[in-house]
Motif scaffolding. Structure first.
Motif, PDB file in Angstrom:
ATOM      1  N   ASP A 148      42.002  62.727   5.474  1.00  0.00           N
ATOM      2  CA  ASP A 148      40.614  62.587   5.032  1.00  0.00           C
ATOM      3  C   ASP A 148      39.634  62.545   6.198  1.00  0.00           C
ATOM      4  OD1 ASP A 148      41.416  62.568   2.418  1.00  0.00           O
ATOM      5  OD2 ASP A 148      41.080  60.422   2.076  1.00  0.00           O
ATOM      6  N   MET A 149      40.079  62.087   7.367  1.00  0.00           N
ATOM      7  CA  MET A 149      39.180  62.004   8.518  1.00  0.00           C
ATOM      8  C   MET A 149      38.540  63.348   8.837  1.00  0.00           C
ATOM      9  SD  MET A 149      41.114  59.534  11.267  1.00  0.00           S
ATOM     10  CE  MET A 149      39.748  59.612  12.447  1.00  0.00           C
ATOM     11  N   GLY A 150      39.274  64.421   8.627  1.00  0.00           N
ATOM     12  CA  GLY A 150      38.769  65.741   8.972  1.00  0.00           C
ATOM     13  C   GLY A 150      38.189  66.517   7.819  1.00  0.00           C
ATOM     14  N   ASN A 151      38.092  65.902   6.643  1.00  0.00           N
ATOM     15  CA  ASN A 151      37.523  66.608   5.500  1.00  0.00           C
ATOM     16  C   ASN A 151      36.040  66.901   5.712  1.00  0.00           C
ATOM     17  OD1 ASN A 151      39.943  66.625   4.162  1.00  0.00           O
ATOM     18  ND2 ASN A 151      39.444  64.927   2.788  1.00  0.00           N
ATOM     19  N   LYS A 152      35.582  67.965   5.116  1.00  0.00           N
ATOM     20  CA  LYS A 152      34.175  68.358   5.256  1.00  0.00           C
ATOM     21  C   LYS A 152      33.251  67.225   4.817  1.00  0.00           C
ATOM     22  CE  LYS A 152      30.900  71.995   3.983  1.00  0.00           C
ATOM     23  NZ  LYS A 152      30.694  73.241   3.211  1.00  0.00           N
ATOM     24  N   ASN A 153      32.307  66.882   5.668  1.00  0.00           N
ATOM     25  CA  ASN A 153      31.280  65.873   5.399  1.00  0.00           C
ATOM     26  C   ASN A 153      31.813  64.448   5.270  1.00  0.00           C
ATOM     27  OD1 ASN A 153      29.111  67.721   5.395  1.00  0.00           O
ATOM     28  ND2 ASN A 153      29.550  68.266   3.267  1.00  0.00           N
TER      29      ASN A 153
END
Length: 384
Positions: free
Chosen positions: A142-147
């Motif tokens: 989730d850290m790298g998910n968009k926005n």
């Protein structure tokens, strides 16, 4: 100001005795009023919380906590967000996998951390460590998910972890099983910041060991992301990781030798993790995968963790020297996918396959038992 090489030793000693008073008071109250089941219902949806969302249906003290916890780090800027997004644009898949394997194993090398995790292992559910590991995996992904750093979703997920940490402290306090003189505070601020070091600068070192090129700008961005996460875990500003990647590496190199040791708890937890991830790997890939993790950690720390040695041990040598072993044996395990050409990263195919396998871990996190196992418990021995 955040940690520096000069103040780290003194500050971490103080941090070992510190919990998270705001979260601890809230969770102690919830436990005293036997409201944990309702909190678990909240946890199942907390990832959907967004800034300015209506919290009026929550218990007032919980709503107040969440509003206060949503505040950004004092020195947070749009430039920090852009830097973090730049890192994940280049390295999202591989770094998520490395955090969830090399990073988690690193936390088991802290005797206090390994004891804490093993003593609360039942809180992961009766079927073993899968849910605990997969939930951690989801956070890393989730850290790298968009926005994620803009819409409040990552902050909400990390706040959930913050409350789980508080519940572990309170359950140990109730159980009478924790040796405060020996261990300090359960899930102390020292442990929280130390874990942030493992999942940030230790992972950057692992990427370098594997021949993955990370630019200075991207390394800075990754550190910004962990500065952000460290804040939402409830860490006071004086114990936050700085955004300076070089300074964090210096702090970690200095403190790691004091902290990482081989223990029965650490070896046990590592074996649990390795056995869990095995089922998500393509057939015949396990030995090559373990060899990659050993290279990422280096033999010194891989041995501390009890990671098994196998036919690919030569991969633990410097990257160039390891080409032949990985390309020959590892290539065979991966159906000839690893090239023998000197100058080609021999771990690229393994990293790619492992990262794809990690998507399966994320699916497990989202769908296992419809995500209905409790994450906070009324008693330490609660084995639901």
């Amino acid at each position: 100001m955040p940690l520096t090489v000069q103040n780290a030793a003194q500050e971490m000693e103080a941090a070992s005795k510190a919990g998270d008073p705001q979260a601890d008071e809230l969770v102690a109250d919830l436990l005293a009023n036997k409201e944990i089941d309702s909190v678990n219902a909240l946890f199942r949806t907390i990832g959907t919380l967004k800034p300015n969302q209506d919290l009026s249906q929550l218990p007032p003290r919980l709503a107040t906590f969440l509003k206060e916890a949503a505040a950004a780090p004092p020195d947070w800027s749009d430039a920090d967000v852009k830097a973090a997004e730049g890192f994940f644009a280049h390295h999202h898949g591989e770094v998520s996998m490395l955090q969830g394997t090399v990073g988690l194993i690193g936390t088991y090398l802290s005797p206090t951390g390994a004891f804490t995790l093993r003593s609360t292992g039942r809180l992961g559910g009766v079927d073993g460590p899968g849910r605990r590991l997969s939930q951690s995996s989801r956070l890393f992904i989730d850290m790298g998910n968009k926005n994620a750093l803009r819409d409040g979703s990552l902050a909400a997920n990390v706040t959930k972890v913050r409350l789980v940490h508080a519940s572990v402290r309170q359950l140990h306090k109730k159980s009478g099983e924790w040796d405060y003189e020996k261990w300090g505070e359960p899930v102390s601020q020292k442990y929280t910041t130390g874990a942030a070091c493992v999942f940030s600068t230790q992972i950057l070192q692992a990427m370098k060991n594997l021949g993955i090129d990370v630019s200075e700008d991207d390394a800075h961005g990754f550190m910004c992301a962990w500065h952000y996460v460290n804040h939402y875990l409830g860490t006071p500003e004086k114990w936050l990781l700085p955004k300076d990647a070089d300074e964090v590496e210096r702090v970690w190199n200095q403190e790691r030798e004091k902290e990482w040791k081989k223990t029965d708890d650490g070896v046990f937890m590592t074996k649990q993790a390795v056995d869990f991830y095995r089922k998500f790997l393509p057939p015949g890939m396990h030995d090559a995968y373990i060899a990659m993790v050993r290279v990422a950690l280096t033999d010194k720390y891989a041995d501390m963790a009890g990671l098994p040695k196998n036919l690919l041990d030569e991969a633990g040598k410097p990257l160039a020297a390891g080409h032949k072993a990985i390309s020959g044996i590892g290539g065979g395990l991966l159906g000839g996918g690893v090239k023998k050409t000197v100058g080609v990263n021999p771990y690229k195919e393994i990293l790619g396959a492992a990262s794809k396998a990690y998507n399966e871990v994320e699916k497990y996190a989202l769908t296992h038992d419809q995500d209905d196992q409790p994450q906070m418990h009324q008693e330490l021995g609660d084995n639901r």
